[in-house]
Design a protein around this motif. Structure first.
Motif, PDB file in Angstrom:
ATOM      1  N   GLY A 109       0.851  -1.170  -0.163  1.00 34.79           N
ATOM      2  CA  GLY A 109      -0.666  -0.173   0.080  1.00 34.79           C
ATOM      3  C   GLY A 109       0.769   1.393   0.084  1.00 34.79           C
ATOM      4  O   GLY A 109       1.331   1.563  -0.890  1.00 34.79           O
ATOM      5  N   GLU A 110       1.111   2.064   1.143  1.00 34.41           N
ATOM      6  CA  GLU A 110       2.121   3.222   1.682  1.00 34.41           C
ATOM      7  C   GLU A 110       3.399   2.980   1.381  1.00 34.41           C
ATOM      8  O   GLU A 110       3.454   3.864   1.259  1.00 34.41           O
ATOM      9  CB  GLU A 110       1.144   3.891   2.998  1.00 34.41           C
ATOM     10  N   GLU A 111       3.624   2.348   1.203  1.00 32.85           N
ATOM     11  CA  GLU A 111       4.750   1.386   1.190  1.00 32.85           C
ATOM     12  C   GLU A 111       5.664   2.230  -0.293  1.00 32.85           C
ATOM     13  O   GLU A 111       5.020   2.062  -1.338  1.00 32.85           O
ATOM     14  CB  GLU A 111       5.820   0.381   1.287  1.00 32.85           C
ATOM     15  N   LYS A 160       9.846  10.843   2.744  1.00 33.99           N
ATOM     16  CA  LYS A 160       8.239   9.518   2.787  1.00 33.99           C
ATOM     17  C   LYS A 160       7.177  10.614   3.287  1.00 33.99           C
ATOM     18  O   LYS A 160       6.732  11.086   3.855  1.00 33.99           O
ATOM     19  CB  LYS A 160       8.294   8.695   3.390  1.00 33.99           C
ATOM     20  N   SER A 161       5.833  10.272   2.403  1.00 31.55           N
ATOM     21  CA  SER A 161       4.759  10.699   2.284  1.00 31.55           C
ATOM     22  C   SER A 161       4.350   9.993   3.997  1.00 31.55           C
ATOM     23  O   SER A 161       3.956   8.744   3.893  1.00 31.55           O
ATOM     24  CB  SER A 161       4.123  10.280   1.085  1.00 31.55           C
ATOM     25  N   GLN A 194       1.399   9.015   4.300  1.00 30.12           N
ATOM     26  CA  GLN A 194      -0.112   7.943   4.671  1.00 30.12           C
ATOM     27  C   GLN A 194      -0.073   7.682   2.935  1.00 30.12           C
ATOM     28  O   GLN A 194      -0.158   7.362   2.230  1.00 30.12           O
ATOM     29  CB  GLN A 194      -1.549   9.563   4.452  1.00 30.12           C
ATOM     30  N   ASN A 195       1.194   7.570   1.869  1.00 30.15           N
ATOM     31  CA  ASN A 195       0.898   7.622   0.272  1.00 30.15           C
ATOM     32  C   ASN A 195       2.329   7.341  -0.342  1.00 30.15           C
ATOM     33  O   ASN A 195       3.049   7.267   0.581  1.00 30.15           O
ATOM     34  CB  ASN A 195       0.120   8.825  -0.320  1.00 30.15           C
ATOM     35  N   PRO A 196       2.179   6.450  -1.111  1.00 31.54           N
ATOM     36  CA  PRO A 196       3.385   5.662  -1.763  1.00 31.54           C
ATOM     37  C   PRO A 196       4.152   6.735  -2.499  1.00 31.54           C
ATOM     38  O   PRO A 196       4.252   7.110  -3.879  1.00 31.54           O
ATOM     39  CB  PRO A 196       2.859   4.347  -2.640  1.00 31.54           C
TER      40      PRO A 196
END
Length: 178
Positions: A38-40, A67-68, A70-72
């Motif tokens: 997912g968010e990785e 790195k965000s 909540q988002n990749p």
């Protein structure tokens, strides 16, 4: 039919090797990407962002690439202002796969082919880090040209470089070189 197979044999070999290499490398890359949840964000993209950040810090820019939560993707902050994001597509792996496939299809001596591929991949990676860094600075200073720079100029830059590498390979080292 046999006459045409014989006549077009070099072309058919080139196309077969190119597509086989391209498909195998693309499938392997997709397996690699599927290992991230997912968010990785994948390691290649993360390292590319970190190297771009290091380059800009070396050039005395106030840059943070993080790195965000909540988002990749990675968020790019220059002088305290959000500029853009670095996603998986920014790491140039798809360009590298295309490069390797073409060189393999025009392969010559195995040792020269492998060295050219390794050095070509390293140079493409370095160019990509410079490309991302320059895109960040230009997007900050000229936000009105952001879409043009991202969608047209910088893809032309990296694909143009790969094209030059291909021409160099064909003329100097491939089995078709004179």
């Amino acid at each position: 039919m046999k006459k045409y197979l014989v006549q077009f044999k070099p072309f058919l070999i080139f196309v077969s090797i190119f597509f086989l290499t391209y498909i195998v490398l693309t499938v392997l890359y997709k397996f690699y990407l599927n290992g991230y949840q997912g968010e990785e964000l994948d390691a290649v993209t993360t390292i590319t962002g970190k190297n771009s950040e290091q380059l800009l810090k070396f050039l005395n820019y106030d840059i943070i690439i993080q790195k965000s939560s909540q988002n990749p993707w990675q968020e790019i902050i220059l002088n305290g202002r959000f500029i853009a994001q670095i996603t998986e597509g920014c790491n140039a792996v798809s360009v590298m796969i295309l490069f390797v496939s073409f060189v393999a299809a025009f392969s010559g001596n195995l040792k020269k082919t492998l060295w050219f591929i390794i050095l070509g991949l390293i140079s493409i990676y370095i160019l990509n880090v410079f490309r991302i860094s320059l895109l960040i600075v230009l997007s900050y200073n000229f936000p009105q040209y952001g879409k043009f720079l991202h969608n047209i100029f910088f893809p032309l830059m990296i694909y143009g470089y790969v094209f030059i590498l291909w021409i160099f390979w064909i003329n100097r080292f491939s089995k078709y070189a004179k």
